[in-house]
Write a protein that holds these residues in place. Sequence first.
Motif, PDB file in Angstrom:
ATOM      1  N   ASP A  49       0.867  -1.253  -0.069  1.00  0.00           N
ATOM      2  CA  ASP A  49       0.114  -0.038   0.092  1.00  0.00           C
ATOM      3  C   ASP A  49       1.008   1.228   0.263  1.00  0.00           C
ATOM      4  OD1 ASP A  49      -2.684  -0.804   0.038  1.00  0.00           O
ATOM      5  OD2 ASP A  49      -2.329  -1.579   1.988  1.00  0.00           O
ATOM      6  N   PRO A  57      -9.774  -3.113  -8.822  1.00  0.00           N
ATOM      7  CA  PRO A  57      -9.183  -4.161  -8.789  1.00  0.00           C
ATOM      8  C   PRO A  57     -10.134  -5.403  -9.310  1.00  0.00           C
ATOM      9  CG  PRO A  57      -9.358  -3.658  -6.502  1.00  0.00           C
ATOM     10  CD  PRO A  57      -9.995  -2.427  -7.203  1.00  0.00           C
ATOM     11  N   GLY A  60      -9.376  -8.845  -4.941  1.00  0.00           N
ATOM     12  CA  GLY A  60      -8.692  -8.248  -3.894  1.00  0.00           C
ATOM     13  C   GLY A  60      -9.561  -7.083  -3.200  1.00  0.00           C
ATOM     14  N   PRO A  61      -8.722  -6.510  -2.049  1.00  0.00           N
ATOM     15  CA  PRO A  61      -7.664  -6.891  -1.615  1.00  0.00           C
ATOM     16  C   PRO A  61      -7.655  -8.178  -0.980  1.00  0.00           C
ATOM     17  CG  PRO A  61      -8.741  -5.357  -0.080  1.00  0.00           C
ATOM     18  CD  PRO A  61      -9.718  -5.274  -1.482  1.00  0.00           C
ATOM     19  N   PRO A  68      -1.084  -6.823   1.974  1.00  0.00           N
ATOM     20  CA  PRO A  68      -2.060  -6.705   0.863  1.00  0.00           C
ATOM     21  C   PRO A  68      -1.452  -6.856  -0.538  1.00  0.00           C
ATOM     22  CG  PRO A  68      -0.969  -4.670   1.638  1.00  0.00           C
ATOM     23  CD  PRO A  68      -0.231  -5.554   2.326  1.00  0.00           C
ATOM     24  N   ARG A  70      -3.487  -7.002  -4.636  1.00  0.00           N
ATOM     25  CA  ARG A  70      -4.502  -6.625  -5.567  1.00  0.00           C
ATOM     26  C   ARG A  70      -4.220  -6.931  -6.914  1.00  0.00           C
ATOM     27  NH1 ARG A  70      -4.266  -2.649  -1.853  1.00  0.00           N
ATOM     28  NH2 ARG A  70      -5.845  -2.012  -0.485  1.00  0.00           N
ATOM     29  N   TYR A  72      -5.097  -5.886 -10.802  1.00  0.00           N
ATOM     30  CA  TYR A  72      -5.737  -5.068 -11.589  1.00  0.00           C
ATOM     31  C   TYR A  72      -5.837  -5.475 -13.079  1.00  0.00           C
ATOM     32  CZ  TYR A  72      -5.264  -1.850  -7.668  1.00  0.00           C
ATOM     33  OH  TYR A  72      -5.147  -1.348  -6.303  1.00  0.00           O
TER      34      TYR A  72
END
Length: 479
Positions: A49, A57, A60-61, A68, A70, A72
């Motif tokens: 982060d 995304p 996620g997260p 974390p 994610r 995309y």
Amino acid sequence: MFLSMEALTEELSPYGFKPIEGSLRRIPGGGAIFVARRRDERAVGWIGDPAPLTSLPVVGPLTVDGHPVRLYPWDWTNYQALRGILPLAPRRCDQLASFGAGDRLGMATAAQIAALRRYPVFPILAQQSPRELARTRRDFRDVLLAAAWGVLEAGYTGAFGADADHLQDEGQLRAAAEAGYSLYTFDLRRALARGPRPPEALSPIARSVIAELAGRHISYPGGVYELEEGRLVAAACLYEEALGEVIRGAEILRAMGVEADLEVSVDETDEETSPEAHGFVVRYLQRHGITLWSLAPRFPGILEKAVDYEGDSERLARAIAIHHALARSLGEHRLSLHSGSEKFRIFRTLRALTEGRFHIKTSGTTWLQAVRVVARRRPDLFAALYALARAALEESRRDYPIALRREDLPPELPVDPEAALAHRAIRQLFHISYGVLLDRYGPAIREVLIEHEAEHAAAVAGNLEHHLELLFGDAAVCR
């Protein structure tokens, strides 16, 4: 910060995404990224982060080993965000030798990198012409986005270029510039087809170039070439108006704030490029403040798609030597060999006589490796592709200077796919027929390549390595 690929794979498996081995890398300033696929869907993963990616995304997260994560979508917006913090923007060439490896499907860049990174060449990874874009239903952004994905997939951190190839109008130029391409190839074929101007119409600048170059002696290995005034006048009459397109294109790029390598291509014209034409083109552009990075002459002999060089090798060698000596005399531009696919006979000659300063373009040879995998794995689909390509020959050959005729093609394919693709006419047919084949069978072709991804990658990398090994021999390096 780095997570294990095993942990990422386990967490993403329920969503159908598989992280790509070797793509995990740290981000300067914090965080890490990787890429993942779900069949033919591509995504970029961000670990940490905050994430600099703005779209929502797709996964996620999640929390993986306390970090974390994610996923995309791999799209133009996210590419633009990442190229500000990673080496994903095309750059101008900074090496003596360069090699273009076009990818008409947008599925082969990582495999191309596997071959190219072992040799002392600057890789041009995004390379498409408007005629290829039209036939594949893509645009300059699509091509660059696929190439940048391959860079991430391969874990490649070196420089690479992007070639807006065979440009013939302002709209094409602006689209490539807006996408961020680093090399612009101006194709003068259409402009030259209008024919020469009368000598009395030549500008004062053209006349001064003729006066400067007439009688100049160019020393090359094996002799001395004298530039003749009559041939310079003929070149000026033919080329001056056409070069106006290059001048306007360079002005547009300057106005857009684009600093790029510029190439002039006359390789697809009917007439062999004389040293006088070469000299006039380069000096005339210099008088207008334009320095070429490369010139692609029409060399003697036959350099058709998908087959080796045919012609007098000694005559070709002399032409290369003279053109290279002229290039060194007038500036520092290099010679460019277009239709470089499978020109195995002449690679060593080109490298030796240019003192290792050259550019080679290939594209169809990578596409043929995809066809090869289809032939091995889906003979029924291969037969359907051949039938369609044979029927659409005239449409496919319209934009390519190629001597292939329908009577050269067997009515039925050889049973052995390797024998089929070793057949000269069949290879050439598939080389130029990608547009009609992708229109009708694109999803089926992609499905085969996804299913046999490792085989496809090995075929692409092995084919390019064969090209590069013939060029460089024992000069391979690991990068």
